[in-house]
Write a protein that holds these residues in place. Structure first.
Motif, PDB file in Angstrom:
ATOM      1  N   HIS A 152       1.499   1.460  11.208  1.00 49.22           N
ATOM      2  CA  HIS A 152       1.883   0.442  12.183  1.00 49.22           C
ATOM      3  C   HIS A 152       1.896   1.112  13.552  1.00 49.22           C
ATOM      4  O   HIS A 152       2.925   1.612  14.004  1.00 49.22           O
ATOM      5  N   GLY A 153       0.722   1.159  14.174  1.00 52.92           N
ATOM      6  CA  GLY A 153       0.609   1.897  15.426  1.00 52.92           C
ATOM      7  C   GLY A 153       0.916   3.367  15.185  1.00 52.92           C
ATOM      8  O   GLY A 153       0.395   3.976  14.251  1.00 52.92           O
ATOM      9  N   PRO A 154       1.807   3.952  15.986  1.00 51.58           N
ATOM     10  CA  PRO A 154       2.152   5.364  15.800  1.00 51.58           C
ATOM     11  C   PRO A 154       3.103   5.606  14.632  1.00 51.58           C
ATOM     12  O   PRO A 154       3.413   6.760  14.311  1.00 51.58           O
ATOM     13  N   LEU A 155       3.557   4.530  14.001  1.00 52.55           N
ATOM     14  CA  LEU A 155       4.506   4.643  12.891  1.00 52.55           C
ATOM     15  C   LEU A 155       3.749   4.705  11.572  1.00 52.55           C
ATOM     16  O   LEU A 155       2.903   3.857  11.282  1.00 52.55           O
ATOM     17  N   LEU A 156       4.049   5.721  10.759  1.00 54.00           N
ATOM     18  CA  LEU A 156       3.401   5.876   9.456  1.00 54.00           C
ATOM     19  C   LEU A 156       4.476   5.958   8.389  1.00 54.00           C
ATOM     20  O   LEU A 156       5.409   6.770   8.486  1.00 54.00           O
ATOM     21  N   ILE A 157       4.339   5.106   7.370  1.00 49.77           N
ATOM     22  CA  ILE A 157       5.322   5.054   6.286  1.00 49.77           C
ATOM     23  C   ILE A 157       4.611   5.362   4.978  1.00 49.77           C
ATOM     24  O   ILE A 157       3.704   4.635   4.567  1.00 49.77           O
ATOM     25  N   PRO A 192       0.832  -1.203   0.000  1.00 50.31           N
ATOM     26  CA  PRO A 192       0.000   0.000   0.000  1.00 50.31           C
ATOM     27  C   PRO A 192       0.863   1.247   0.000  1.00 50.31           C
ATOM     28  O   PRO A 192       2.014   1.227   0.445  1.00 50.31           O
ATOM     29  N   SER A 193       0.321   2.360  -0.490  1.00 54.90           N
ATOM     30  CA  SER A 193       1.101   3.583  -0.568  1.00 54.90           C
ATOM     31  C   SER A 193       1.393   4.152   0.814  1.00 54.90           C
ATOM     32  O   SER A 193       2.385   4.851   1.011  1.00 54.90           O
ATOM     33  N   VAL A 194       0.515   3.881   1.776  1.00 55.41           N
ATOM     34  CA  VAL A 194       0.753   4.320   3.151  1.00 55.41           C
ATOM     35  C   VAL A 194       0.595   3.106   4.073  1.00 55.41           C
ATOM     36  O   VAL A 194      -0.420   2.410   4.028  1.00 55.41           O
ATOM     37  N   ILE A 195       1.607   2.859   4.885  1.00 55.41           N
ATOM     38  CA  ILE A 195       1.583   1.744   5.829  1.00 55.41           C
ATOM     39  C   ILE A 195       1.496   2.311   7.242  1.00 55.41           C
ATOM     40  O   ILE A 195       2.363   3.088   7.662  1.00 55.41           O
ATOM     41  N   ARG A 213       8.190   8.509   0.334  1.00 55.79           N
ATOM     42  CA  ARG A 213       9.318   7.916   1.053  1.00 55.79           C
ATOM     43  C   ARG A 213       9.608   8.692   2.342  1.00 55.79           C
ATOM     44  O   ARG A 213      10.748   8.993   2.664  1.00 55.79           O
ATOM     45  N   GLU A 214       8.543   8.978   3.057  1.00 59.35           N
ATOM     46  CA  GLU A 214       8.664   9.670   4.331  1.00 59.35           C
ATOM     47  C   GLU A 214       8.160   8.785   5.464  1.00 59.35           C
ATOM     48  O   GLU A 214       7.194   8.036   5.309  1.00 59.35           O
ATOM     49  N   VAL A 215       8.819   8.906   6.610  1.00 56.91           N
ATOM     50  CA  VAL A 215       8.452   8.147   7.800  1.00 56.91           C
ATOM     51  C   VAL A 215       8.148   9.130   8.923  1.00 56.91           C
ATOM     52  O   VAL A 215       8.938  10.064   9.172  1.00 56.91           O
ATOM     53  N   THR A 216       7.011   8.946   9.563  1.00 54.99           N
ATOM     54  CA  THR A 216       6.690   9.754  10.739  1.00 54.99           C
ATOM     55  C   THR A 216       6.357   8.826  11.901  1.00 54.99           C
ATOM     56  O   THR A 216       5.750   7.781  11.721  1.00 54.99           O
ATOM     57  N   LEU A 217       6.764   9.245  13.093  1.00 59.71           N
ATOM     58  CA  LEU A 217       6.494   8.493  14.317  1.00 59.71           C
ATOM     59  C   LEU A 217       5.831   9.446  15.300  1.00 59.71           C
ATOM     60  O   LEU A 217       6.443  10.448  15.701  1.00 59.71           O
ATOM     61  N   GLU A 218       4.566   9.157  15.633  1.00 62.12           N
ATOM     62  CA  GLU A 218       3.769  10.032  16.492  1.00 62.12           C
ATOM     63  C   GLU A 218       3.763  11.459  15.954  1.00 62.12           C
ATOM     64  O   GLU A 218       3.869  12.442  16.705  1.00 62.12           O
ATOM     65  N   GLY A 219       3.658  11.567  14.620  1.00 58.79           N
ATOM     66  CA  GLY A 219       3.578  12.870  13.965  1.00 58.79           C
ATOM     67  C   GLY A 219       4.909  13.544  13.715  1.00 58.79           C
ATOM     68  O   GLY A 219       4.962  14.601  13.069  1.00 58.79           O
ATOM     69  N   ARG A 220       5.996  12.954  14.188  1.00 56.39           N
ATOM     70  CA  ARG A 220       7.326  13.556  14.012  1.00 56.39           C
ATOM     71  C   ARG A 220       8.041  12.868  12.861  1.00 56.39           C
ATOM     72  O   ARG A 220       8.145  11.652  12.814  1.00 56.39           O
TER      73      ARG A 220
END
Length: 258
Positions: free
Chosen positions: A169-174, A164-167, A179-186
């Motif tokens: 995984h809990g607070p983790l968004l890929i 999928p284009s967006v994965i 090609r960006e990764v955010t964790l709890e919005g950061r």
């Protein structure tokens, strides 16, 4: 082209043994595919009359996360193949000729078949492929070569769907598109290889990805064991917890929950 297992041979009396202890299901029961690398591994039917050959093969397949059933005869193979994602077929069987077993399975079903046999002449290989085998491996063989052939056959037989284009995984968004990764919005800055490694793990949640697959799929021919370990360590540091990437000793890695 995707293959589907639409097998139509009439059920026979089960003559298989199942060392793994998997319950016997009713004839004709439909079981969803485990999905291979994207799921919990392939369901592999090992048809091997020589116990000494079967034991290390089955052990190796299970270490790689595959579900394995092993049987010793051609008649049992014709009963059991419907539940398999892949058949590893010895051609030297005590009751039926392995080529006939291969033809019978191929006539009824397009489940991938790899002939694994001591018959090693060019004519033997030609006959095996003409009988419907997708690949042919001659004993003795190396387990790593077998796994490479299994992976190649399964790639051709069951191409993996695009992630999928967006994965999430809990607070983790890929976001695989940007090609960006955010964790709890950061936003978490990552190199190309770090992102590829994280994306592969996240696209296969709760699945152990073998180290060799990580190395081959992300680094191709230019890799070492230390390369993977270094990138895993960096990922853990950037995500703020070692529990984001779980090491499964002797096998590989899976994504954790931080």
């Amino acid at each position: 082209m995707n293959r589907t297992s639409s097998c139509v041979l009439e059920p026979r009396i089960t003559a298989s043994r199942n060392p793994g202890g998997r319950p016997v299901e009713p004839a004709g029961a439909v079981r969803p595919s485990l999905g291979g690398p994207g799921g919990s591994g392939w369901r592999v039917l090992v048809v091997e009359s020589d116990v000494d050959d079967a034991e290390p093969l089955v052990s190796g397949l299970r270490r790689h996360g595959h579900e394995v059933e092993t049987i010793t005869s051609g008649r049992a193979a014709l009963e059991a193949y419907e539940d398999a994602d892949l058949v590893l077929l010895d051609l030297e069987l005590p009751d039926l000729d392995g080529l006939e077993v291969c033809r019978a399975i191929r006539t009824a079903c397009d489940v991938p078949i790899i002939a694994v046999t001591a018959r090693g002449t060019e004519l033997d290989r030609v006959l095996g492929l003409q009988a419907g085998a997708d690949d042919y491996l001659t004993k003795p063989y190396g387990f790593r070569e077998l796994m490479a052939r299994v992976e190649a056959v399964m790639r051709r037989a069951r191409p993996q769907a695009s992630p999928p284009s967006v994965i999430n995984h809990g607070p983790l968004l890929i976001d695989t598109a940007s090609r960006e990764v955010t964790l709890e919005g950061r936003r978490i800055p990552m190199t190309r290889k770090e992102f590829d490694l994280l994306c592969l793990l996240a696209a296969n949640p709760d699945t152990v990805i073998p180290r060799k697959r990580l190395m081959q799929q992300i680094w191709g021919d230019s890799w070492s064991r230390r390369t993977v370990d270094t990138h895993v360590s960096t990922l853990r540091n950037k995500l703020g917890a070692s529990s984001w990437v779980i090491t499964v000793r002797g096998v590989g890695f899976r994504l954790g929950h931080g």
